[in-house]
Design an enzyme around this catalytic site. Structure first.
Site: not given
Ligand code: PLP
Length: 405
Positions: A194, A222, A253
């Site tokens: 990240s 991610h 995300k």
């Protein structure tokens, strides 16, 4: 006996506030104090920050789905029909059929037998790791793992061995040294890290784990939605679909909603349903949220241009920075772009100057990253207009001129 004065509400509150305020002042002096800012009306890669429109290069909304009206409409339809709350934990009376539809859809996308939803990625990690290992077991954890992974490891009470970031030789040496002393072994890593934006070599991790009878645990918060042919993530990108034992992903995300899941075998999911405390003892997510996540998955599948757009913007920004003489770690088209400044005060000065110029970028300081590696964290989104990316690059290079390489 405690003196009556110490028990008075105002007296104890005052003592507590004094103690806490001392700590806050220490954080302030170290350049590590954090405060909340109000952000709303997200659109086209910009937000209103304290009432002012600013380009947002700090979010994890990689595909630009968080404010997509189709997600809102999908949620709205289910809200009208089902109301907001699930009413109870999923194991009691809060398991809506749409949760199971979403779990099956996620499992198909991830190439696993099953998946289990959690309210957040933080809760997925602190519930799953302690369910899998405990006293007498060992965890080998990458040095740059996210706080939720670290907390999950600590809660488990297993022995924890931390290996240098993405260093498979060091990991092998550790496994050779003491794997045999423990019952179970779990190797915990992220798919895309990240804060550094680099990929873990999962194609080498899986055979290594098998060789030492260890289980592989990959948090791809991610990579999910961005990497791989279908956007399934880092595991797909590295050709390891279906081969990771425990695969965590988050929905807040790239997918633009909220929540998380653990994907793996049917037995793993059955086991976690019985043993992961952060799944068992928490209220089910609103059905409407699951509906919007299903819509996000549909869009991710049908609009692959979003993944291409993320990569094109990342490549452009990285090229500019490299031309200015900065070495940027991670993949050449990686969507997380770290620029290490070093000192936390310097880092926040750059962040403030960029904000003044209309760009919001992340300023990341300890304890999120190791001391001495405070950095800017830039992330690009499919919906950032290319001119905005160009303009950010020019301003960034200008502001960084005063900061040594
Ligand atoms: C963001 C993040 C999480 C936490 O996910 P939430 O759903 O925001 O709680 C967990 N792991 C990693 C690697 C992350 O980057």
């Amino acid at each position: 006996m405690i003196a009556p004065a110490a028990l008075s509400a105002t007296g104890t509150a005052h003592d507590m506030d004094t103690a806490l305020n001392d700590e806050l002042q220490a954080l302030q002096r170290a350049g590590l104090r954090r405060t909340l800012r109000q952000v709303h009306q997200r659109r086209a890669g910009t937000v209103l920050l304290q009432g002012e429109r600013i380009a947002d290069f700090a979010s994890n909304d990689y595909l630009g789905l968080a404010a997509d009206p189709r997600l809102a409409r999908a949620a709205s339809a289910v809200l009208q029909a089902e109301g907001v709350g699930a009413g109870a934990a999923r194991l009691i009376s809060g398991n809506h059929p749409i949760h199971e539809v979403l779990e099956r859809t996620l499992a198909r996308w991830k190439g696993t037998e099953q998946a289990l939803l959690f309210p957040s990625g933080y809760m997925a990690n602190i519930g799953t790791i302690p369910a899998l290992v405990g006293v007498g077991d060992v965890i080998y954890s990458d040095a740059l793992c996210h706080a939720s992974l670290i907390d999950g490891c600590r809660l488990s009470k297993a022995t924890i061995r931390v290996f240098p970031h993405a260093d498979l030789d060091a990991l092998t040496t550790m496994l050779e040294a003491d794997r045999h002393l423990f019952r179970r072994a779990l190797i915990v890593v992220e798919g895309v890290f990240s804060m550094d934006g680099d990929l873990f070599p999962l194609d080498q991790l899986v055979p290594l784990a098998r060789r030492f009878d260890a289980w592989s645990y990959v948090d791809d918060a991610h990579g999910t939605g961005v990497l791989g042919e279908t956007g399934s993530g880092a595991v797909e990108q590295l050709g390891m679909t279906g081969q990771v034992d425990v695969l965590v992903g988050t929905l807040g995300k790239a997918l633009g909603t909220a929540g998380a899941y653990v994907a793996g075998s049917r037995v793993l999911v059955d086991f976690l349903t019985n043993r992961a405390r952060s799944f068992i003892f928490t209220t089910g997510a609103p059905a409407a949220l699951a509906a919007s996540t299903l819509e996000a998955l549909r869009i991710t599948h049908e609009e692959p241009w979003r993944r291409d757009a993320v990569r094109a913007r990342a490549t452009r920004l990285r090229e500019y920075l490299r031309e200015s003489g900065r070495e940027i770690p991670g993949m050449h088209d990686g969507h997380i772009i770290p620029i290490v400044v070093g000192d936390p005060h310097d880092t926040m000065r750059v962040v403030a100057e960029l904000r003044h110029r209309g760009f919001l970028v992340g300023g990341v300081r300890p304890p999120t990253v190791p001391a001495g590696t405070s950095r800017l964290r830039l992330s690009v989104s499919a919906v950032h207009p290319m001119e905005l990316v160009n303009s950010l690059a020019a301003n960034l290079i200008d502001v960084l001129r005063g900061i040594p390489l």
